[in-house]
Write a protein that holds these residues in place. Structure first.
Motif, PDB file in Angstrom:
ATOM      1  N   VAL A   1       0.830  -1.210   0.000  1.00  0.00           N
ATOM      2  CA  VAL A   1       0.000   0.000   0.000  1.00  0.00           C
ATOM      3  C   VAL A   1       0.861   1.256   0.000  1.00  0.00           C
ATOM      4  CG1 VAL A   1      -1.543   1.379   1.442  1.00  0.00           C
ATOM      5  CG2 VAL A   1      -2.056  -1.016   1.021  1.00  0.00           C
ATOM      6  N   THR A   2       1.893   1.266   0.849  1.00  0.00           N
ATOM      7  CA  THR A   2       2.762   2.444   0.963  1.00  0.00           C
ATOM      8  C   THR A   2       3.454   2.749  -0.357  1.00  0.00           C
ATOM      9  OG1 THR A   2       3.152   1.942   3.307  1.00  0.00           O
ATOM     10  CG2 THR A   2       4.686   3.457   2.235  1.00  0.00           C
ATOM     11  N   LEU A   3       3.996   1.720  -0.999  1.00  0.00           N
ATOM     12  CA  LEU A   3       4.709   1.918  -2.266  1.00  0.00           C
ATOM     13  C   LEU A   3       3.765   2.373  -3.383  1.00  0.00           C
ATOM     14  CD1 LEU A   3       7.080  -1.196  -2.257  1.00  0.00           C
ATOM     15  CD2 LEU A   3       7.698   1.174  -1.778  1.00  0.00           C
ATOM     16  N   TYR A   4       2.608   1.714  -3.486  1.00  0.00           N
ATOM     17  CA  TYR A   4       1.697   2.001  -4.596  1.00  0.00           C
ATOM     18  C   TYR A   4       1.008   3.356  -4.425  1.00  0.00           C
ATOM     19  CZ  TYR A   4      -1.824   1.259  -8.178  1.00  0.00           C
ATOM     20  OH  TYR A   4      -2.618   1.397  -9.287  1.00  0.00           O
ATOM     21  N   TYR A   5       0.382   3.558  -3.265  1.00  0.00           N
ATOM     22  CA  TYR A   5      -0.336   4.816  -3.059  1.00  0.00           C
ATOM     23  C   TYR A   5       0.615   6.005  -3.008  1.00  0.00           C
ATOM     24  CZ  TYR A   5      -5.025   2.963  -2.299  1.00  0.00           C
ATOM     25  OH  TYR A   5      -6.266   2.397  -2.474  1.00  0.00           O
ATOM     26  N   GLY A   6       1.830   5.790  -2.476  1.00  0.00           N
ATOM     27  CA  GLY A   6       2.799   6.887  -2.415  1.00  0.00           C
ATOM     28  C   GLY A   6       3.136   7.411  -3.788  1.00  0.00           C
ATOM     29  N   SER A   7       3.412   6.495  -4.737  1.00  0.00           N
ATOM     30  CA  SER A   7       3.769   6.923  -6.097  1.00  0.00           C
ATOM     31  C   SER A   7       2.564   7.507  -6.839  1.00  0.00           C
ATOM     32  CB  SER A   7       4.368   5.755  -6.882  1.00  0.00           C
ATOM     33  OG  SER A   7       3.513   4.636  -6.871  1.00  0.00           O
ATOM     34  N   ILE A   8       1.379   6.900  -6.659  1.00  0.00           N
ATOM     35  CA  ILE A   8       0.166   7.405  -7.324  1.00  0.00           C
ATOM     36  C   ILE A   8      -0.160   8.821  -6.848  1.00  0.00           C
ATOM     37  CG2 ILE A   8      -2.343   7.155  -7.406  1.00  0.00           C
ATOM     38  CD1 ILE A   8      -1.246   5.193  -9.240  1.00  0.00           C
ATOM     39  N   LEU A   9      -0.129   9.031  -5.540  1.00  0.00           N
ATOM     40  CA  LEU A   9      -0.457  10.349  -4.989  1.00  0.00           C
ATOM     41  C   LEU A   9       0.571  11.394  -5.415  1.00  0.00           C
ATOM     42  CD1 LEU A   9      -1.649   9.352  -1.404  1.00  0.00           C
ATOM     43  CD2 LEU A   9      -3.036  10.426  -3.176  1.00  0.00           C
ATOM     44  N   TYR A  10       1.825  10.980  -5.515  1.00  0.00           N
ATOM     45  CA  TYR A  10       2.858  11.928  -5.933  1.00  0.00           C
ATOM     46  C   TYR A  10       2.588  12.434  -7.347  1.00  0.00           C
ATOM     47  CZ  TYR A  10       7.316  13.832  -7.427  1.00  0.00           C
ATOM     48  OH  TYR A  10       8.275  14.664  -7.931  1.00  0.00           O
ATOM     49  N   ILE A  11       2.185  11.539  -8.241  1.00  0.00           N
ATOM     50  CA  ILE A  11       1.976  11.915  -9.639  1.00  0.00           C
ATOM     51  C   ILE A  11       0.715  12.751  -9.819  1.00  0.00           C
ATOM     52  CG2 ILE A  11       1.432  11.021 -11.948  1.00  0.00           C
ATOM     53  CD1 ILE A  11       4.308  10.669 -11.363  1.00  0.00           C
ATOM     54  N   TYR A  12      -0.395  12.325  -9.203  1.00  0.00           N
ATOM     55  CA  TYR A  12      -1.704  12.872  -9.580  1.00  0.00           C
ATOM     56  C   TYR A  12      -2.321  13.838  -8.580  1.00  0.00           C
ATOM     57  CZ  TYR A  12      -1.340   9.178 -13.031  1.00  0.00           C
ATOM     58  OH  TYR A  12      -0.899   8.377 -14.045  1.00  0.00           O
ATOM     59  N   SER A  13      -1.679  14.052  -7.436  1.00  0.00           N
ATOM     60  CA  SER A  13      -2.295  14.945  -6.449  1.00  0.00           C
ATOM     61  C   SER A  13      -1.835  16.388  -6.603  1.00  0.00           C
ATOM     62  CB  SER A  13      -1.980  14.458  -5.026  1.00  0.00           C
ATOM     63  OG  SER A  13      -0.583  14.488  -4.784  1.00  0.00           O
ATOM     64  N   ARG A  14      -0.951  16.659  -7.586  1.00  0.00           N
ATOM     65  CA  ARG A  14      -0.446  18.016  -7.793  1.00  0.00           C
ATOM     66  C   ARG A  14      -1.183  18.709  -8.931  1.00  0.00           C
ATOM     67  NH1 ARG A  14       4.755  17.236  -9.852  1.00  0.00           N
ATOM     68  NH2 ARG A  14       4.060  15.166 -10.404  1.00  0.00           N
ATOM     69  N   PRO A  15      -1.225  20.032  -8.920  1.00  0.00           N
ATOM     70  CA  PRO A  15      -1.841  20.750 -10.052  1.00  0.00           C
ATOM     71  C   PRO A  15      -1.047  20.533 -11.322  1.00  0.00           C
ATOM     72  CG  PRO A  15      -0.720  22.292  -8.560  1.00  0.00           C
ATOM     73  CD  PRO A  15      -0.754  20.962  -7.868  1.00  0.00           C
ATOM     74  N   SER A  16      -1.729  20.599 -12.475  1.00  0.00           N
ATOM     75  CA  SER A  16      -1.078  20.324 -13.754  1.00  0.00           C
ATOM     76  C   SER A  16       0.066  21.288 -14.043  1.00  0.00           C
ATOM     77  CB  SER A  16      -2.111  20.391 -14.887  1.00  0.00           C
ATOM     78  OG  SER A  16      -2.727  21.673 -14.921  1.00  0.00           O
ATOM     79  N   SER A  17       0.028  22.488 -13.482  1.00  0.00           N
ATOM     80  CA  SER A  17       1.088  23.467 -13.724  1.00  0.00           C
ATOM     81  C   SER A  17       2.427  23.037 -13.124  1.00  0.00           C
ATOM     82  CB  SER A  17       0.678  24.832 -13.156  1.00  0.00           C
ATOM     83  OG  SER A  17       0.411  24.724 -11.768  1.00  0.00           O
ATOM     84  N   SER A  18       2.391  22.123 -12.140  1.00  0.00           N
ATOM     85  CA  SER A  18       3.632  21.703 -11.478  1.00  0.00           C
ATOM     86  C   SER A  18       4.152  20.367 -11.992  1.00  0.00           C
ATOM     87  CB  SER A  18       3.403  21.609  -9.959  1.00  0.00           C
ATOM     88  OG  SER A  18       2.500  20.567  -9.650  1.00  0.00           O
ATOM     89  N   TYR A  19       3.570  19.841 -13.081  1.00  0.00           N
ATOM     90  CA  TYR A  19       4.046  18.573 -13.636  1.00  0.00           C
ATOM     91  C   TYR A  19       5.493  18.735 -14.136  1.00  0.00           C
ATOM     92  CZ  TYR A  19      -0.758  16.769 -13.733  1.00  0.00           C
ATOM     93  OH  TYR A  19      -2.006  16.331 -13.393  1.00  0.00           O
ATOM     94  N   SER A  20       6.354  17.816 -13.750  1.00  0.00           N
ATOM     95  CA  SER A  20       7.715  17.739 -14.266  1.00  0.00           C
ATOM     96  C   SER A  20       7.846  16.386 -14.940  1.00  0.00           C
ATOM     97  CB  SER A  20       8.733  17.885 -13.126  1.00  0.00           C
ATOM     98  OG  SER A  20      10.033  17.639 -13.592  1.00  0.00           O
ATOM     99  N   LEU A  21       7.785  16.356 -16.277  1.00  0.00           N
ATOM    100  CA  LEU A  21       7.662  15.101 -17.003  1.00  0.00           C
ATOM    101  C   LEU A  21       8.855  14.175 -16.788  1.00  0.00           C
ATOM    102  CD1 LEU A  21       6.020  16.301 -20.331  1.00  0.00           C
ATOM    103  CD2 LEU A  21       4.936  15.358 -18.293  1.00  0.00           C
ATOM    104  N   LYS A  22      10.066  14.733 -16.714  1.00  0.00           N
ATOM    105  CA  LYS A  22      11.239  13.876 -16.533  1.00  0.00           C
ATOM    106  C   LYS A  22      11.211  13.194 -15.169  1.00  0.00           C
ATOM    107  CE  LYS A  22      14.360  16.214 -19.738  1.00  0.00           C
ATOM    108  NZ  LYS A  22      15.666  16.909 -19.908  1.00  0.00           N
TER     109      LYS A  22
END
Length: 311
Positions: A247-268
């Protein structure tokens, strides 16, 4: 589903690098990871189906998680392998839609399935005498069906809204698969209604299961603290440790990617995190649930013992 801009007929997946030598190295690495993923999850499913000691609700959910991970990894890795060795980096518009749909559906389904597994662990620890009766076969089947249904219904919502965006001619996706952040970067204009859809889906598919899992573990901790013997407490907690790591590994990575506003996306940076939960996590799950599990180890010895004796 309606396409807003008919000039975009395909997308170009940039992948991880344009260096031919590095692409060959990555091909070998991803092929190895995918092979281990397929073999590991297949063996775990076989063990759970074949060994009667593993015919319990907990292993029923683990078997379904392995099946989901097999499917999940197969959505991405074959295309990554082709991109690494082929000069053609293109993916058709329809292919991108299909990959996006299955990617989101399986990701959301895994969120719900991990929440169902947390409930299973709570029932096993809080009321072990009535565990088999409480977690009936019918309830387990319903939880798995609801996990897939919830995941794919929400995937329809996300996919239809994402590919209704207007893309401004640029069709180069700086990623290894069709995902929300790179597609949003290609959109001419992202309306507030689309952001609202993303927030709704994040809340219903990630945040809500996360809160449910957290609440389940609070009840689990309370139940463990009521156990008098230190050995009993350790044994009870050990049955949850694998799920907690997962749970920690999966939810941690998912929340990191999708919980931020689109303006702060860093594709690399996001590309590396996405690789973890799409490619590496399905490989790690069989190890997480088997290396620390005595029953699975015994079933593995029994399976390979029979296999060797038959040769």
């Amino acid at each position: 589903m309606e396409r807003s801009n008919h000039t975009v007929t395909e997308f170009i997946l940039m992948g991880f690098t344009t260096d031919p030598m590095m692409q060959l190295v990555l091909f070998v690495l991803f092929l190895g990871v995918y092979s281990v993923t397929v073999v590991g999850n297949t063996i775990l499913i076989m063990l759970i189906c074949k060994d009667s000691r593993l015919h319990t609700p907990m292993y029923f959910f683990i078997g379904n998680l392995s099946f989901l991970d097999l499917w999940y990894s197969s959505v991405y890795t074959p295309k990554i392998l082709v991109t690494c060795i082929s000069e053609d980096k293109g993916i058709s518009f329809a292919g991108c839609v299909a990959q996006f749909f299955f990617s989101a559906g399986l990701a959301y389904s895994e969120c719900y399935l991990l929440a169902a597994m947390a409930y299973d662990r709570y029932m096993a620890i809080s009321n072990p005498l009535l565990y088999a009766q409480a977690m009936s076969r019918r309830l387990c089947n319903c939880l798995v069906i609801y996990s897939y249904a919830g995941g794919f219904v929400n995937s329809v919502i996300l996919t239809s809204n994402t590919f209704s965006l207007e893309f401004c001619g640029n069709n180069v996706i700086d990623d290894f698969f069709c995902d929300v952040p790179p597609l949003v970067k290609l959109a001419c204009d992202v309306e507030e209604s689309y952001q609202a859809v993303l927030h709704f889906l994040l809340a219903s598919n990630v945040a809500a299961p996360s809160v449910f899992i957290l609440a389940s573990y609070l009840f689990i901790i309370h139940a463990i603290l009521r156990i008098h013997s230190p050995q009993g407490r350790l044994k009870a907690f050990s049955t949850c440790s694998s799920h907690l790591i997962s749970v920690t590994l999966y939810y941690g990575s998912i929340l990191y990617i999708y919980s931020r506003p689109s303006s702060s996306y860093s594709l690399k940076r996001d590309k590396m995190v996405s690789m973890f939960y799409t490619v590496l996590f399905p490989m790690l799950n069989p190890m997480i649930y088997s290396l620390r599990n005595k029953d699975v180890k015994e079933a593995l010895k029994k399976l390979f013992g029979f296999t060797l004796s038959e040769v």
